[in-house]
Every structure is written in structure tokens, then in C-alpha cells.
Write an enzyme that holds these catalytic residues in place. Structure first.
Site, PDB file in Angstrom:
ATOM      1  N   CYS A 142       0.863  -1.177   0.000  1.00 48.15           N
ATOM      2  CA  CYS A 142       0.000   0.000   0.000  1.00 48.15           C
ATOM      3  C   CYS A 142       0.903   1.231   0.000  1.00 48.15           C
ATOM      4  CB  CYS A 142      -0.905   0.001   1.231  1.00 48.15           C
ATOM      5  SG  CYS A 142      -1.848   1.536   1.411  1.00 48.15           S
ATOM      6  N   ASP A 170      -0.297  -5.848   0.338  1.00 50.51           N
ATOM      7  CA  ASP A 170      -1.567  -6.139  -0.322  1.00 50.51           C
ATOM      8  C   ASP A 170      -1.374  -7.401  -1.147  1.00 50.51           C
ATOM      9  OD1 ASP A 170      -3.109  -3.906   0.520  1.00 50.51           O
ATOM     10  OD2 ASP A 170      -2.088  -2.646  -0.943  1.00 50.51           O
ATOM     11  N   VAL A 172       5.605 -14.241 -23.966  1.00 52.27           N
ATOM     12  CA  VAL A 172       6.390 -13.812 -22.812  1.00 52.27           C
ATOM     13  C   VAL A 172       7.061 -15.052 -22.225  1.00 52.27           C
ATOM     14  CG1 VAL A 172       4.497 -13.973 -21.109  1.00 52.27           C
ATOM     15  CG2 VAL A 172       6.418 -12.430 -20.693  1.00 52.27           C
ATOM     16  N   HIS A 227      -3.993  -0.691  -6.038  1.00 57.01           N
ATOM     17  CA  HIS A 227      -4.388  -1.904  -6.764  1.00 57.01           C
ATOM     18  C   HIS A 227      -4.585  -1.632  -8.253  1.00 57.01           C
ATOM     19  CE1 HIS A 227      -4.850  -3.391  -2.811  1.00 57.01           C
ATOM     20  NE2 HIS A 227      -6.157  -3.327  -2.679  1.00 57.01           N
TER      21      HIS A 227
END
Length: 150
Positions: free
Chosen positions: A48, A55, A70, A89
Site C-alpha cells: 500500500c 496487499d 512472454v 491496486h
């Protein structure tokens, strides 16, 4: 990208931040075929930016490759580099999706960030690069909405 520059098969140092992380791409041997590739990261972690508390999220990345794939070890290192990165987020989820899209230039890409509750509120974040190709099968991301203990 050549075999000499890939992180795959070599000892690597965990990147300290997403900006320092190197994402490798490899040629898609099935570039003439439309298909969906999925990566799931059920233990994504960031910090955070206000409190510094960790988080946690469950990320699901789906893409329809064009000329590039990838490389999964580099993706793992990149995603792990968020562990000490402070961002909201929404920023984390969209940043991952955009970086992969910029690197791979796929036909289509989407990311779902299913974040565990912070302050009693779960936050789910979704980003995609546009409409998916016609007639491609897109499975559900398989992450149920947060329901608490009930």
C-alpha cells in the site's frame, strides 16, 4: 532477444522494482494460429503506498499472441518485483497489463486483478487491450467474487 540474453537457464537476481525488472520475449512458433495463453499468479504481492502494509491479489493474464510469447521465468521475476513496490491496486494491475501489451504486441490481452480486502473492501481491477479476436474461445477467469467467510 537471443538465447544469450534470456534469463531462462541462468542465475538471476530478484529485481528490486518493476522498473528494474527485465521481461523477456521469445518467438511464437504458432504465430499463424489464434489461441489464448493464460498465466495465473495466485500470490501477487505489493505494498500500500499510504500505509506500507502488504496487499495481496490473484492475477489472471490472458492473451492471444501474435509474433511473441512472454518467457515465463522473466514474468515470474517481474511480478515478484512488485513485492516492495508501493502502488494502488488499480495502478499495479493496469501497469502489468500495459507493460506486457507493449512488449508483446499481441492480438489481444486482458488482466484481472482480484485483490483481497483492505479495510473490509475487496477491489477487483480489469483491463484489456480492446475487443478480443472474433471466434476465439475465452474461458472465464475462474476467480469467484469475494464472499468473505459466509
Amino acid at each position: 532477444m537471443t538465447d544469450e540474453t534470456l534469463q531462462l537457464g541462468r542465475a538471476t537476481v530478484w529485481p528490486a522494482s518493476p522498473d528494474e525488472a527485465v521481461l523477456d520475449r521469445v518467438p511464437n512458433p504458432q504465430a499463424d494460429t489464434l489461441y489464448v495463453a493464460r498465466f495465473t499468479c495466485p500470490e501477487f504481492t505489493s505494498l500500500c503506498p499510504v500505509t506500507g502494509q502488504p496487499d495481496f491479489a490473484h492475477l489472471v493474464i490472458d492473451y492471444v499472441p501474435d509474433g511473441w510469447l512472454v518467457e515465463s521465468k522473466s514474468l515470474k521475476l517481474y511480478l515478484a518485483s512488485f513485492r516492495n513496490h508501493g502502488a494502488f491496486h488499480e495502478d499495479c494491475t493496469v501497469a502489468v497489463g500495459r507493460r506486457l501489451h507493449d512488449l508483446l504486441k499481441p492480438h489481444w490481452l486482458r488482466i484481472g486483478g482480484y485483490w483481497y480486502p483492505r479495510g473490509g473492501i475487496p477491489i477487483d481491477v480489469f483491463w484489456q487491450s480492446g475487443a478480443p479476436p472474433k471466434d476465439i474461445w475465452l474461458p472465464d477467469q475462474g476467480v469467484p467474487p469475494y464472499r468473505g467467510r459466509g
